[in-house]
Design an enzyme around this catalytic site. Structure first.
Site, PDB file in Angstrom:
ATOM      1  CD  GLU A  99      33.996  48.795  45.418  1.00 48.11           C
ATOM      2  OE1 GLU A  99      33.549  49.891  45.640  1.00 48.11           O
ATOM      3  OE2 GLU A  99      33.521  47.952  44.839  1.00 48.11           O
ATOM      4  CG  ASP A 101      35.056  45.240  43.863  1.00 47.95           C
ATOM      5  OD1 ASP A 101      34.342  45.282  44.962  1.00 47.95           O
ATOM      6  OD2 ASP A 101      34.461  46.055  42.756  1.00 47.95           O
ATOM      7  CD  GLU A 103      31.574  42.319  41.144  1.00 48.12           C
ATOM      8  OE1 GLU A 103      30.649  43.055  41.439  1.00 48.12           O
ATOM      9  OE2 GLU A 103      32.016  42.281  39.688  1.00 48.12           O
ATOM     10  CD  GLN A 116      34.731  41.785  36.833  1.00 43.43           C
ATOM     11  OE1 GLN A 116      34.374  41.219  35.619  1.00 43.43           O
ATOM     12  NE2 GLN A 116      33.867  42.752  37.257  1.00 43.43           N
ATOM     13  CG  ASN A 118      37.591  46.855  39.411  1.00 43.80           C
ATOM     14  OD1 ASN A 118      38.713  47.480  38.868  1.00 43.80           O
ATOM     15  ND2 ASN A 118      36.303  47.314  38.741  1.00 43.80           N
ATOM     16  CG  ASP A 126      36.665  51.995  34.356  1.00 47.96           C
ATOM     17  OD1 ASP A 126      35.612  51.376  34.534  1.00 47.96           O
ATOM     18  OD2 ASP A 126      36.644  53.353  34.356  1.00 47.96           O
ATOM     19  NE  ARG A 127      43.747  51.242  38.397  1.00 48.98           N
ATOM     20  CZ  ARG A 127      43.414  52.211  39.077  1.00 48.98           C
ATOM     21  NH1 ARG A 127      42.255  52.307  39.926  1.00 48.98           N
ATOM     22  NH2 ARG A 127      44.054  53.392  38.707  1.00 48.98           N
ATOM     23  CD1 TRP A 193      25.563  41.976  35.642  1.00 48.41           C
ATOM     24  CD2 TRP A 193      27.822  41.436  35.366  1.00 48.41           C
ATOM     25  NE1 TRP A 193      26.231  41.832  36.942  1.00 48.41           N
ATOM     26  CE2 TRP A 193      27.329  41.717  36.864  1.00 48.41           C
ATOM     27  CE3 TRP A 193      28.958  40.955  35.283  1.00 48.41           C
ATOM     28  CZ2 TRP A 193      28.398  41.538  37.922  1.00 48.41           C
ATOM     29  CZ3 TRP A 193      29.895  40.872  36.358  1.00 48.41           C
ATOM     30  CH2 TRP A 193      29.623  40.947  37.668  1.00 48.41           C
ATOM     31  NE  ARG A 258      37.663  48.519  29.982  1.00 48.41           N
ATOM     32  CZ  ARG A 258      37.802  47.993  31.319  1.00 48.41           C
ATOM     33  NH1 ARG A 258      38.140  46.861  31.393  1.00 48.41           N
ATOM     34  NH2 ARG A 258      37.453  48.586  32.253  1.00 48.41           N
TER      35      ARG A 258
END
Ligand code: NAG
Length: 270
Positions: A99, A101, A103, A116, A118, A126-127, A193, A258
């Site tokens: 995927e 992404d 956003e 954002q 990813n 988680d990137r 969020w 992280r």
């Protein structure tokens, strides 16, 4: 001479027809969520997603793609868009999916959107990276998309790369190069969020919230496109650097909490 120009004109017209056909959104896409909140108009050349108290909405491409220069123009929710999320992404199906992404996180009038991005490869994400844009994305249409080859994935905003994810299979990092992906977009309530970490809620008195789309464009590429070149030219590296220096607000590569040890792709990617 005359006939040369005439033939040129015919070829040009055919090309424009083909281009027109390729961006006819009612042929390229289908509604995935809330048909009564999705509007095709201008003879299918433009589409709008709406979000109100009843529902958000979404669409997906009928075709799937493996590599390509894939983009479309979007005008984001104007005015007070706080709490809204416009997701725009490529994704394969099933488990271990890939995927890519975008956003778009809305904001109070006059406050900046956050973009954002990813990357998921074989189910692992988680990137996250986050940037501000260098223009108001609600005033005009701008082009958003990816240039996806077997070597690199460039996330593009107009002609500016905002992110590169390179093939690091040699270092054991999965890379999206086997699964075809469809193109998706949806507009939804993310106010738990999205804006200032969820502090700013949607103001429903501003509904319906509307995002607009046009000019879907796919330039096919094969697995060997760009082979033997670095894939990212020096002009693009310069622009990427400019984005990182001036507009980046978060990069998972630099998040020591992280990732005490940065993930392997972070050694070369930006
Ligand atoms: C919204 O605006 C505030 C204040 O300028 C900013 O801190 C924040 O990053 C902006 N974007 C989002 C999505 O919260």
């Amino acid at each position: 001479m005359g006939s040369f120009f005439f033939r040129g004109f015919i070829v040009f017209s055919l090309l424009m027809l083909l281009k027109g056909a390729s961006s006819s959104l009612d042929k390229e896409f289908y509604v995935t969520w809330a048909a009564d909140h999705v509007r095709f108009f201008n003879g299918g050349q433009e589409l709008q997603l709406a979000l109100d108290t009843n529902s958000g909405s979404g669409f997906a491409s009928k075709n799937k793609y493996l590599f390509g220069n894939i983009n479309m123009q979007i005008k984001l929710v104007p005015g007070d868009s706080a709490g809204t999320v416009t997701a725009y992404y490529l994704s394969s199906e099933g488990s271990n999916h890939d995927e890519l992404d975008f956003e778009f996180l809305g904001n109070k009038s006059g406050e900046p959107y956050v973009v954002q991005t990813n990357v998921y490869a074989s189910g692992k994400g988680d990137r996250e990276q986050r940037i501000y844009l260098w223009f108001d994305p609600t005033k005009d249409f701008h082009s958003y998309g990816v240039v996806w080859t077997a070597q690199h994935i460039l996330f593009m905003v107009d002609s500016v790369p905002i992110r590169v994810f390179s093939n690091h299979k040699a270092a054991g990092v999965a890379y999206p190069d086997k699964q075809a992906m469809g193109v998706f977009s949806s507009l939804w309530n993310g106010d738990n969020w999205a804006t200032q970490g969820g502090l700013v809620k949607i103001d429903w008195s501003q509904a319906p919230f509307v995002a607009s789309y046009r000019n879907f464009n796919v330039e096919p590429m094969t697995a060997s496109s760009g082979e033997g070149t670095s894939g990212v030219n020096s002009e693009q590296w310069k622009k990427l650097q400019w984005v990182k220096e001036n507009f980046m607000i978060y990069n998972y590569c630099n998040d020591k909490q992280r990732y005490p040890l940065p993930p392997p792709e972070c050694t070369t990617d930006m």
